[in-house]
Write a protein that holds these residues in place. Structure first.
Motif, PDB file in Angstrom:
ATOM      1  N   LEU A 136     -16.107  31.515  -7.286  1.00 11.78           N
ATOM      2  CA  LEU A 136     -15.309  31.564  -8.510  1.00 11.78           C
ATOM      3  C   LEU A 136     -16.055  30.944  -9.676  1.00 11.78           C
ATOM      4  O   LEU A 136     -16.026  31.474 -10.793  1.00 11.78           O
ATOM      5  CB  LEU A 136     -13.984  30.838  -8.296  1.00 11.78           C
ATOM      6  CG  LEU A 136     -12.900  31.601  -7.529  1.00 11.78           C
ATOM      7  CD1 LEU A 136     -11.744  30.675  -7.207  1.00 11.78           C
ATOM      8  CD2 LEU A 136     -12.403  32.781  -8.350  1.00 11.78           C
ATOM      9  N   VAL A 137     -16.711  29.824  -9.442  1.00 14.11           N
ATOM     10  CA  VAL A 137     -17.461  29.156 -10.506  1.00 14.11           C
ATOM     11  C   VAL A 137     -18.531  30.093 -11.054  1.00 14.11           C
ATOM     12  O   VAL A 137     -18.704  30.231 -12.273  1.00 14.11           O
ATOM     13  CB  VAL A 137     -18.091  27.842  -9.985  1.00 14.11           C
ATOM     14  CG1 VAL A 137     -19.130  27.316 -10.977  1.00 14.11           C
ATOM     15  CG2 VAL A 137     -17.006  26.792  -9.757  1.00 14.11           C
ATOM     16  N   GLN A 138     -19.243  30.756 -10.150  1.00 13.56           N
ATOM     17  CA  GLN A 138     -20.294  31.679 -10.586  1.00 13.56           C
ATOM     18  C   GLN A 138     -19.705  32.849 -11.370  1.00 13.56           C
ATOM     19  O   GLN A 138     -20.223  33.235 -12.423  1.00 13.56           O
ATOM     20  CB  GLN A 138     -21.071  32.188  -9.367  1.00 13.56           C
ATOM     21  CG  GLN A 138     -21.837  31.117  -8.609  1.00 13.56           C
ATOM     22  CD  GLN A 138     -22.880  30.434  -9.474  1.00 13.56           C
ATOM     23  OE1 GLN A 138     -23.552  31.074 -10.277  1.00 13.56           O
ATOM     24  NE2 GLN A 138     -23.008  29.124  -9.321  1.00 13.56           N
ATOM     25  N   ALA A 139     -18.599  33.417 -10.859  1.00  9.68           N
ATOM     26  CA  ALA A 139     -17.994  34.574 -11.520  1.00  9.68           C
ATOM     27  C   ALA A 139     -17.451  34.208 -12.897  1.00  9.68           C
ATOM     28  O   ALA A 139     -17.675  34.922 -13.879  1.00  9.68           O
ATOM     29  CB  ALA A 139     -16.875  35.138 -10.643  1.00  9.68           C
ATOM     30  N   VAL A 140     -16.737  33.074 -12.985  1.00  9.20           N
ATOM     31  CA  VAL A 140     -16.163  32.650 -14.261  1.00  9.20           C
ATOM     32  C   VAL A 140     -17.267  32.268 -15.234  1.00  9.20           C
ATOM     33  O   VAL A 140     -17.193  32.585 -16.428  1.00  9.20           O
ATOM     34  CB  VAL A 140     -15.194  31.470 -14.054  1.00  9.20           C
ATOM     35  CG1 VAL A 140     -14.749  30.894 -15.390  1.00  9.20           C
ATOM     36  CG2 VAL A 140     -13.990  31.919 -13.235  1.00  9.20           C
ATOM     37  N   ALA A 141     -18.309  31.604 -14.751  1.00 14.43           N
ATOM     38  CA  ALA A 141     -19.404  31.193 -15.628  1.00 14.43           C
ATOM     39  C   ALA A 141     -20.114  32.397 -16.228  1.00 14.43           C
ATOM     40  O   ALA A 141     -20.493  32.390 -17.402  1.00 14.43           O
ATOM     41  CB  ALA A 141     -20.389  30.319 -14.852  1.00 14.43           C
TER      42      ALA A 141
ATOM     43  N   GLU B 208     -23.745  38.571  -3.533  1.00  7.39           N
ATOM     44  CA  GLU B 208     -24.066  38.206  -4.907  1.00  7.39           C
ATOM     45  C   GLU B 208     -23.157  37.086  -5.403  1.00  7.39           C
ATOM     46  O   GLU B 208     -23.563  36.253  -6.215  1.00  7.39           O
ATOM     47  CB  GLU B 208     -23.894  39.435  -5.802  1.00  7.39           C
ATOM     48  CG  GLU B 208     -24.133  39.138  -7.274  1.00  7.39           C
ATOM     49  CD  GLU B 208     -23.743  40.297  -8.150  1.00  7.39           C
ATOM     50  OE1 GLU B 208     -23.876  40.172  -9.376  1.00  7.39           O
ATOM     51  OE2 GLU B 208     -23.280  41.328  -7.600  1.00  7.39           O
ATOM     52  N   ALA B 209     -21.909  37.054  -4.895  1.00 10.27           N
ATOM     53  CA  ALA B 209     -20.957  36.051  -5.370  1.00 10.27           C
ATOM     54  C   ALA B 209     -21.409  34.650  -5.019  1.00 10.27           C
ATOM     55  O   ALA B 209     -21.307  33.730  -5.812  1.00 10.27           O
ATOM     56  CB  ALA B 209     -19.570  36.305  -4.758  1.00 10.27           C
ATOM     57  N   SER B 210     -21.922  34.461  -3.819  1.00  8.40           N
ATOM     58  CA  SER B 210     -22.386  33.140  -3.410  1.00  8.40           C
ATOM     59  C   SER B 210     -23.294  33.290  -2.203  1.00  8.40           C
ATOM     60  O   SER B 210     -22.905  33.904  -1.204  1.00  8.40           O
ATOM     61  CB  SER B 210     -21.198  32.252  -3.042  1.00  8.40           C
ATOM     62  OG  SER B 210     -21.665  31.072  -2.436  1.00  8.40           O
ATOM     63  N   PRO B 211     -24.490  32.764  -2.265  1.00 17.94           N
ATOM     64  CA  PRO B 211     -25.403  32.892  -1.125  1.00 17.94           C
ATOM     65  C   PRO B 211     -24.890  32.173   0.110  1.00 17.94           C
ATOM     66  O   PRO B 211     -25.346  32.424   1.208  1.00 17.94           O
ATOM     67  CB  PRO B 211     -26.702  32.238  -1.646  1.00 17.94           C
ATOM     68  CG  PRO B 211     -26.256  31.327  -2.754  1.00 17.94           C
ATOM     69  CD  PRO B 211     -25.079  32.016  -3.373  1.00 17.94           C
ATOM     70  N   HIS B 212     -23.945  31.250  -0.065  1.00 20.01           N
ATOM     71  CA  HIS B 212     -23.418  30.497   1.075  1.00 20.01           C
ATOM     72  C   HIS B 212     -22.056  31.021   1.517  1.00 20.01           C
ATOM     73  O   HIS B 212     -21.386  30.373   2.306  1.00 20.01           O
ATOM     74  CB  HIS B 212     -23.292  29.019   0.693  1.00 20.01           C
ATOM     75  CG  HIS B 212     -24.559  28.440   0.171  1.00 20.01           C
ATOM     76  ND1 HIS B 212     -25.693  28.290   0.936  1.00 20.01           N
ATOM     77  CD2 HIS B 212     -24.882  27.991  -1.070  1.00 20.01           C
ATOM     78  CE1 HIS B 212     -26.655  27.755   0.193  1.00 20.01           C
ATOM     79  NE2 HIS B 212     -26.199  27.577  -1.022  1.00 20.01           N
ATOM     80  N   ASP B 213     -21.652  32.181   0.992  1.00 21.13           N
ATOM     81  CA  ASP B 213     -20.308  32.679   1.259  1.00 21.13           C
ATOM     82  C   ASP B 213     -20.265  33.441   2.582  1.00 21.13           C
ATOM     83  O   ASP B 213     -19.925  34.602   2.631  1.00 21.13           O
ATOM     84  CB  ASP B 213     -19.843  33.568   0.102  1.00 21.13           C
ATOM     85  CG  ASP B 213     -18.358  33.875   0.191  1.00 21.13           C
ATOM     86  OD1 ASP B 213     -17.908  34.749  -0.557  1.00 21.13           O
ATOM     87  OD2 ASP B 213     -17.661  33.264   1.014  1.00 21.13           O
ATOM     88  N   ARG B 214     -20.614  32.800   3.664  1.00 22.59           N
ATOM     89  CA  ARG B 214     -20.557  33.451   4.964  1.00 22.59           C
ATOM     90  C   ARG B 214     -19.131  33.509   5.468  1.00 22.59           C
ATOM     91  O   ARG B 214     -18.751  34.447   6.139  1.00 22.59           O
ATOM     92  CB  ARG B 214     -21.443  32.702   5.962  1.00 22.59           C
ATOM     93  CG  ARG B 214     -22.877  32.582   5.473  1.00 22.59           C
ATOM     94  CD  ARG B 214     -23.847  32.328   6.589  1.00 22.59           C
ATOM     95  NE  ARG B 214     -25.196  32.316   6.099  1.00 22.59           N
ATOM     96  CZ  ARG B 214     -26.238  32.286   6.875  1.00 22.59           C
ATOM     97  NH1 ARG B 214     -26.079  32.257   8.181  1.00 22.59           N
ATOM     98  NH2 ARG B 214     -27.451  32.295   6.372  1.00 22.59           N
ATOM     99  N   ASP B 215     -18.373  32.496   5.171  1.00 22.57           N
ATOM    100  CA  ASP B 215     -16.955  32.498   5.510  1.00 22.57           C
ATOM    101  C   ASP B 215     -16.178  32.682   4.214  1.00 22.57           C
ATOM    102  O   ASP B 215     -16.040  31.757   3.434  1.00 22.57           O
ATOM    103  CB  ASP B 215     -16.564  31.184   6.190  1.00 22.57           C
ATOM    104  CG  ASP B 215     -15.084  31.146   6.542  1.00 22.57           C
ATOM    105  OD1 ASP B 215     -14.652  30.096   7.063  1.00 22.57           O
ATOM    106  OD2 ASP B 215     -14.371  32.139   6.308  1.00 22.57           O
ATOM    107  N   ARG B 216     -15.676  33.899   3.974  1.00 25.32           N
ATOM    108  CA  ARG B 216     -15.028  34.197   2.700  1.00 25.32           C
ATOM    109  C   ARG B 216     -13.786  33.367   2.487  1.00 25.32           C
ATOM    110  O   ARG B 216     -13.334  33.209   1.369  1.00 25.32           O
ATOM    111  CB  ARG B 216     -14.652  35.686   2.638  1.00 25.32           C
ATOM    112  CG  ARG B 216     -15.828  36.638   2.657  1.00 25.32           C
ATOM    113  CD  ARG B 216     -15.338  38.052   2.469  1.00 25.32           C
ATOM    114  NE  ARG B 216     -14.304  38.378   3.466  1.00 25.32           N
ATOM    115  CZ  ARG B 216     -13.356  39.275   3.263  1.00 25.32           C
ATOM    116  NH1 ARG B 216     -13.260  39.892   2.128  1.00 25.32           N
ATOM    117  NH2 ARG B 216     -12.483  39.524   4.222  1.00 25.32           N
ATOM    118  N   ASP B 217     -13.199  32.821   3.543  1.00 22.10           N
ATOM    119  CA  ASP B 217     -11.962  32.069   3.417  1.00 22.10           C
ATOM    120  C   ASP B 217     -12.194  30.559   3.361  1.00 22.10           C
ATOM    121  O   ASP B 217     -11.245  29.793   3.380  1.00 22.10           O
ATOM    122  CB  ASP B 217     -11.027  32.397   4.591  1.00 22.10           C
ATOM    123  CG  ASP B 217     -10.492  33.816   4.490  1.00 22.10           C
ATOM    124  OD1 ASP B 217     -10.645  34.420   3.406  1.00 22.10           O
ATOM    125  OD2 ASP B 217      -9.935  34.306   5.481  1.00 22.10           O
TER     126      ASP B 217
END
Length: 320
Positions: free
Chosen positions: A276-281, A258-267
């Motif tokens: 972060l942009v999505q969460a803060v927004a 849910e945080a990012s559809p492209h977040d395959r590599d969390r690091d």
């Protein structure tokens, strides 16, 4: 004992590649040397001849990058004291202390730390300049807390009924607030008078990485470096130091798709920045704004949180 720190201006190959990549959004290198700085630099050289002692103020979060090495040539053999300000926000255990230069780790907004600085100045004045007291110059790059320190010293002087200690140095959140040289009496016995100098940036920051670190701590005006670049570079530095979990904890970042559809590599810094942009927004009600505006608002918030200490105590120069 404090861990040794590598020489300045020698970034790792990985850090340099990262700096070069994010730097591609705007022209290198950072150069912020307004007209008032050029004028103040000449004044500073003249005043240094009259000064007995120099207090070099650095930001403890970037103990190497916040050093003005152009100042070294001017100081030559001038006695000095080194103050690492904002140490409450820094990992001071990893900062190397030069045994040849008396050094203090303080928070200029904290009374006990300022009293230690005043005591050291009085000690140096008595030891070196017994006859007529000492004229002390406080110098450093912009926005490291020079004027805040001087005002705190003057405050101690007023409590001690020091005549002439009513003058205050200008303080501001933006670098470049102090534009002229002025002197303030901070101690009567022994006599210690302090000169507040404008923050003098080197005409050109000598490395990409150092420039971005100076931007992170607010030593250059915000319009010089895009806030998105600063946020991405901050995430990269945290990754290099193995402290990405601090970022997730500070922003309560979900580790789900849910945080990012492209977040395959969390690091990955870019993936984390997107998350972060999505969460803060979402929390700030900025989801309805244009994507570019949403990213800018979120990145500004991330940088503010870093500067406020929400990510814990850090040394941006660690592992450089």
């Amino acid at each position: 004992s404090r861990l040794p720190c590598p020489p300045p201006l020698t970034p790792s190959a990985r850090a340099l590649r990262m700096a070069q990549r994010v730097w591609g959004r705007w022209r290198p290198p950072i150069s912020w040397f307004p007209g008032h700085m050029a004028k103040a630099s000449k004044q500073l050289q003249e005043q240094l001849r009259r000064c007995d002692l120099v207090v070099e103020v650095r930001d403890a979060r970037a103990p190497l990058s916040s050093a003005n090495f152009a100042l070294e040539a001017l100081l030559q053999n001038k006695p000095r004291v080194r103050v690492f300000n904002k140490s409450d926000l820094a990992d001071t255990r990893t900062i190397h202390k030069d045994r040849k230069v008396p050094s203090l780790f303080i928070n200029a907004l904290d009374g006990p730390g300022v009293r230690r600085v005043l005591a050291l100045l009085q000690k140096e004045a008595e030891r070196r300049f017994r006859s007529g007291g000492a004229l002390v110059m406080v110098a450093g790059v912009p926005n490291v807390g020079k004027s805040t320190l001087i005002n705190a010293l003057a405050g101690l002087g007023r409590k001690g009924a020091v005549r002439g200690a009513k003058h205050r140095a200008k303080v501001g959140a933006q670098p470049g607030v102090t534009r002229a040289l002025s002197s303030i009496l901070v101690s009567q016995a022994p006599a210690v008078r302090v000169i507040d100098s404008p923050g003098i940036m080197v005409p050109k920051v000598p490395s990409l990485e150092a420039g971005l670190k100076l931007a992170l701590i607010g030593a250059v005006r915000e319009e010089v470096v895009e806030v998105e670049v600063m946020a991405e570079f901050l995430i990269y530095l945290l990754k290099e130091q193995g402290k990405l979990q601090r970022l997730r904890d500070a922003f309560d970042l979900p580790l789900t798709e849910e945080a990012s559809p492209h977040d395959r590599d969390r690091d990955d810094p870019l993936a984390l920045l997107e998350a972060l942009v999505q969460a803060v927004a979402r929390r700030s009600g900025a989801m309805g704004k244009h994507p570019d505006e949403r990213e800018r608002i979120a990145c500004q918030y991330i940088i503010r949180q870093f500067r406020a200490g929400a990510l814990g105590k850090l040394n941006l120069d660690l592992g450089c």
